[in-house]
Design a protein around this motif. Structure first.
Motif, mmCIF file in Angstrom:
data_model
loop_
_atom_site.group_PDB
_atom_site.id
_atom_site.type_symbol
_atom_site.label_atom_id
_atom_site.label_comp_id
_atom_site.label_asym_id
_atom_site.label_seq_id
_atom_site.Cartn_x
_atom_site.Cartn_y
_atom_site.Cartn_z
ATOM 1 N N GLY A 345 0.749 -1.272 0.010
ATOM 2 C CA GLY A 345 0.146 0.008 -0.206
ATOM 3 C C GLY A 345 1.047 1.337 -0.032
ATOM 4 N N SER A 346 1.961 1.270 0.866
ATOM 5 C CA SER A 346 2.767 2.477 0.879
ATOM 6 C C SER A 346 3.513 2.777 -0.581
ATOM 7 N N ASP A 347 3.922 1.684 -1.204
ATOM 8 C CA ASP A 347 4.348 1.878 -2.634
ATOM 9 C C ASP A 347 3.281 2.516 -3.454
ATOM 10 N N LEU A 348 1.901 2.327 -3.219
ATOM 11 C CA LEU A 348 0.964 2.822 -4.248
ATOM 12 C C LEU A 348 0.958 4.315 -3.958
ATOM 13 N N MET A 349 0.693 4.463 -2.647
ATOM 14 C CA MET A 349 0.644 6.048 -2.030
ATOM 15 C C MET A 349 1.862 6.954 -2.783
ATOM 16 N N LYS A 350 2.641 6.231 -2.811
ATOM 17 C CA LYS A 350 4.169 7.029 -3.377
ATOM 18 C C LYS A 350 4.060 7.255 -4.795
ATOM 19 N N TRP A 351 3.587 6.180 -5.353
ATOM 20 C CA TRP A 351 3.764 6.258 -6.720
ATOM 21 C C TRP A 351 2.524 7.404 -7.248
ATOM 22 N N LEU A 352 1.527 7.183 -6.596
ATOM 23 C CA LEU A 352 0.277 7.785 -7.210
ATOM 24 C C LEU A 352 0.257 9.143 -6.457
ATOM 25 N N ASN A 353 1.039 9.531 -5.523
ATOM 26 C CA ASN A 353 1.095 10.560 -4.842
ATOM 27 C C ASN A 353 -0.297 10.926 -4.236
ATOM 28 N N GLN A 354 -0.850 9.813 -3.494
ATOM 29 C CA GLN A 354 -2.436 10.028 -3.059
ATOM 30 C C GLN A 354 -2.331 9.858 -1.516
ATOM 31 N N SER A 355 -3.122 10.353 -0.807
ATOM 32 C CA SER A 355 -3.428 10.262 0.480
ATOM 33 C C SER A 355 -4.185 8.637 0.753
ATOM 34 N N PRO A 356 -3.943 8.155 2.039
ATOM 35 C CA PRO A 356 -4.620 6.986 2.272
ATOM 36 C C PRO A 356 -6.130 7.107 2.188
ATOM 37 N N GLY A 357 -6.612 5.786 1.464
ATOM 38 C CA GLY A 357 -8.230 5.802 1.685
ATOM 39 C C GLY A 357 -8.569 4.657 1.248
ATOM 40 N N PRO A 358 -9.733 4.327 0.954
ATOM 41 C CA PRO A 358 -10.186 2.739 0.692
ATOM 42 C C PRO A 358 -9.840 2.545 -0.580
ATOM 43 N N TRP A 359 -9.364 3.464 -1.425
ATOM 44 C CA TRP A 359 -8.974 3.183 -2.887
ATOM 45 C C TRP A 359 -7.688 2.091 -2.924
ATOM 46 N N ILE A 360 -6.796 2.122 -1.720
ATOM 47 C CA ILE A 360 -5.805 1.283 -1.488
ATOM 48 C C ILE A 360 -6.044 -0.272 -1.594
ATOM 49 N N GLU A 361 -7.107 -0.521 -0.767
ATOM 50 C CA GLU A 361 -7.723 -1.835 -0.743
ATOM 51 C C GLU A 361 -8.127 -2.304 -2.012
ATOM 52 N N GLN A 362 -8.986 -1.404 -2.854
ATOM 53 C CA GLN A 362 -9.446 -1.691 -4.166
ATOM 54 C C GLN A 362 -8.330 -1.989 -5.009
ATOM 55 N N LEU A 363 -7.429 -1.188 -5.171
ATOM 56 C CA LEU A 363 -6.206 -1.156 -6.154
ATOM 57 C C LEU A 363 -5.362 -2.580 -5.670
ATOM 58 N N LEU A 364 -5.044 -2.775 -4.551
ATOM 59 C CA LEU A 364 -4.293 -4.054 -4.212
ATOM 60 C C LEU A 364 -5.068 -5.211 -4.558
ATOM 61 N N LEU A 365 -6.584 -5.191 -4.359
ATOM 62 C CA LEU A 365 -7.272 -6.434 -4.830
ATOM 63 C C LEU A 365 -7.368 -6.529 -6.294
ATOM 64 N N GLU A 366 -7.248 -5.343 -7.039
ATOM 65 C CA GLU A 366 -7.240 -5.652 -8.443
ATOM 66 C C GLU A 366 -5.730 -6.126 -8.909
ATOM 67 N N ILE A 367 -4.886 -5.523 -8.098
ATOM 68 C CA ILE A 367 -3.203 -6.242 -8.607
ATOM 69 C C ILE A 367 -3.303 -7.778 -8.271
ATOM 70 N N GLU A 368 -3.621 -7.984 -7.069
ATOM 71 C CA GLU A 368 -3.818 -9.450 -6.849
ATOM 72 C C GLU A 368 -4.350 -10.092 -7.936
ATOM 73 N N ARG A 369 -5.484 -9.697 -8.269
ATOM 74 C CA ARG A 369 -6.315 -10.522 -9.106
ATOM 75 C C ARG A 369 -5.481 -10.590 -10.472
ATOM 76 N N ALA A 370 -4.767 -9.612 -10.996
ATOM 77 C CA ALA A 370 -4.094 -9.350 -12.075
ATOM 78 C C ALA A 370 -2.831 -10.332 -11.861
ATOM 79 N N VAL A 371 -2.221 -10.104 -10.669
ATOM 80 C CA VAL A 371 -1.054 -11.458 -10.656
ATOM 81 C C VAL A 371 -1.425 -12.796 -10.606
ATOM 82 N N VAL A 372 -2.431 -12.954 -9.901
ATOM 83 C CA VAL A 372 -3.086 -14.369 -9.992
ATOM 84 C C VAL A 372 -3.131 -14.861 -11.339
ATOM 85 N N ASN A 373 -4.033 -14.094 -12.070
ATOM 86 C CA ASN A 373 -4.584 -14.400 -13.503
ATOM 87 C C ASN A 373 -3.423 -14.134 -14.402
ATOM 88 N N ARG A 374 -2.209 -13.963 -14.063
ATOM 89 C CA ARG A 374 -1.074 -13.825 -14.728
ATOM 90 C C ARG A 374 -1.056 -12.640 -15.823
#
Ligand code: ATP
Ligand code: MG
Length: 396
Positions: A345-374
């Motif tokens: 999550g910290s990486d995401l905040m840094k890269w996107l220059n955004q403050s913490p929020g529910p978007w982090i969880e949302q994005l992490l879920l998407e990344i997980e899905r993309a990684v698992v689905n290769r």
């Protein structure tokens, strides 16, 4: 478990001038040639003497005469010979009278098959012909069934539990008595009923157990089941669910019984929230998924849950996989948990220059899905690139 360590305990009791016998389920199961579970020892020594004689003890139920003795990291329940007390609250006898004879102690036990004592030399003390009932596969109360069931109505559930786990039958007088006394089960704490019911569900002879619940009408007094006997029968008519995981048995039962409000139903049995959630998760998977088990599901719910789901599907005749297929799929997952993700999550905040929020969880879920689905490999740069691509071209 074997009797050898228990022998040390009995020998030591003898050296101190007390008697000691193997009793209960271990004696029964060894006569049946089944693997033995816990070993219970009955003794003429009072609990305070037992505490003094053995160096490692746990005083679990001193007031009822029980002390756990530890030998070689194993526990043995050592209980002083006692008489049946008065059960004023239907939980524990309100008074306990210690006595000096094993025969008298065996009288207070529930069923003849559980009322056999065994000496160090393996001689049997069997005043109620328990061995005969073992041979004839009969569950019969020690003494008057009506009296014994009124004293402690949980024994009715225990009787049927032994039918289900041992493949025995209730003796006709014992069955008749449960039919007459079934309503007394309402006096018993639900947790204790649940514990026996779970053992019924897990029994190899579940069909016979369910059939006895019906014949004795004891099911009328089980939480939420007074209207569900047909579901129980259906449950028992399925091919045997070869699993020792009680979560699976509950989920299957709820599925077949078409239980509405499953959490509420399970709450009535006073199951823990954790257990209710596990059963509910499995149940929801069973009713909502199509027949495919995919990588994302295995990742999300874990191998154990999906193996459970697979066993249930097999039992109810739906498409299912070989156990090894699931294991292989799990083994080849690019990541097994979020911790294994190359970014956080910290990486995401840094890269996107955004403050913490529910978007982090949302994005992490998407990344997980993309990684698992290769779709993206589990590497920092690749993920970073995928995120920027995704923000330009959308998520799909
Ligand atoms: P298992 O340990 O395999 O579940 P078990 O017969 O050993 O079966 P326990 O609950 O360990 O059951 O009890 C040990 C013994 O204590 C029983 O075999 C029986 O002799 C006696 N016992 C247990 N519960 C009762 C009861 N409610 N009423 C009378 N005797 C009982
Ligand atoms: Mg036992």
């Amino acid at each position: 478990m074997s009797f050898q360590l228990g022998e040390q305990i009995i020998k030591k009791l003898n050296e101190n001038g007390f008697e000691g016998f193997f009793v209960g389920g271990a004696v029964r199961d060894s006569l049946l040639g089944r693997p033995i579970g816990d070993i219970d020892i009955a003794t003429s020594a009072t609990p305070d003497r037992v505490l003094k004689i053995f160096p490692k003890t746990i005083p679990v139920g001193i007031e009822h005469g029980t002390v756990i003795v530890r030998v070689d990291h194993q526990s043995f329940e050592v209980t002083t010979f006692r008489k049946e007390g008065k059960y004023s609250d239907y939980r524990h006898p309100s008074t306990v009278d210690f006595i000096s004879s094993i025969e008298e102690d065996l009288k207070r036990r529930d069923f003849t098959i559980n009322a056999i004592a065994m000496t160090l030399k393996r001689d049997l003390i069997d005043p109620f012909d328990g061995q005969k009932d073992i041979k004839n596969k009969l569950i019969r109360t020690v003494g008057s069934a009506d009296e014994r069931f009124k004293e402690d109505p949980l024994r009715m559930m225990r009787g049927i539990r032994f039918v289900s786990s041992l493949g025995f039958e209730l003796h006709s007088a014992t069955r008749k008595s449960i039919l007459c006394n079934n309503a007394y089960l309402e006096k018993i704490a639900v947790e204790r009923i649940t514990s026996e019911f779970e053992k019924i569900l897990l029994g190899d002879s579940l069909k016979s157990g369910i059939s006895e619940l019906r014949k004795t009408k004891l099911y009328l007094y089980l939480p939420g089941l007074s209207e569900e006997m047909e579901a129980l029968v259906k449950y028992a008519s399925l091919p045997h669910l070869a699993s020792s995981n009680v979560i699976e048995h509950w989920a299957l039962f709820c599925y077949l019984a078409k239980i509405e409000g499953i959490r509420q139903f399970l709450k009535q049995w006073k199951l823990s929230n954790k257990k209710i959630t596990e059963i509910d998760t499995l149940y929801q998977l069973l009713i909502t998924t199509n027949n495919d088990i995919n990588e994302l599901m295995i990742y999300k719910f874990g191998l154990g849950t999906l193996q459970s789901l697979n066993r249930l599907k097999k039992t109810i005749g739906r498409n299912h996989y070989q156990e090894s297929e699931l294991e292989n799929t799990y083994a080849s997952l690019p990541i097994k948990s979020r911790k294994e993700l190359a970014i956080n999550g910290s990486d995401l905040m840094k890269w996107l220059n955004q403050s913490p929020g529910p978007w982090i969880e949302q994005l992490l879920l998407e990344i997980e899905r993309a990684v698992v689905n290769r779709i993206v490999s589990n590497e920092v740069d690749a993920i970073k690139e995928w995120i920027s691509w995704r923000s330009q071209f959308g998520t799909d």
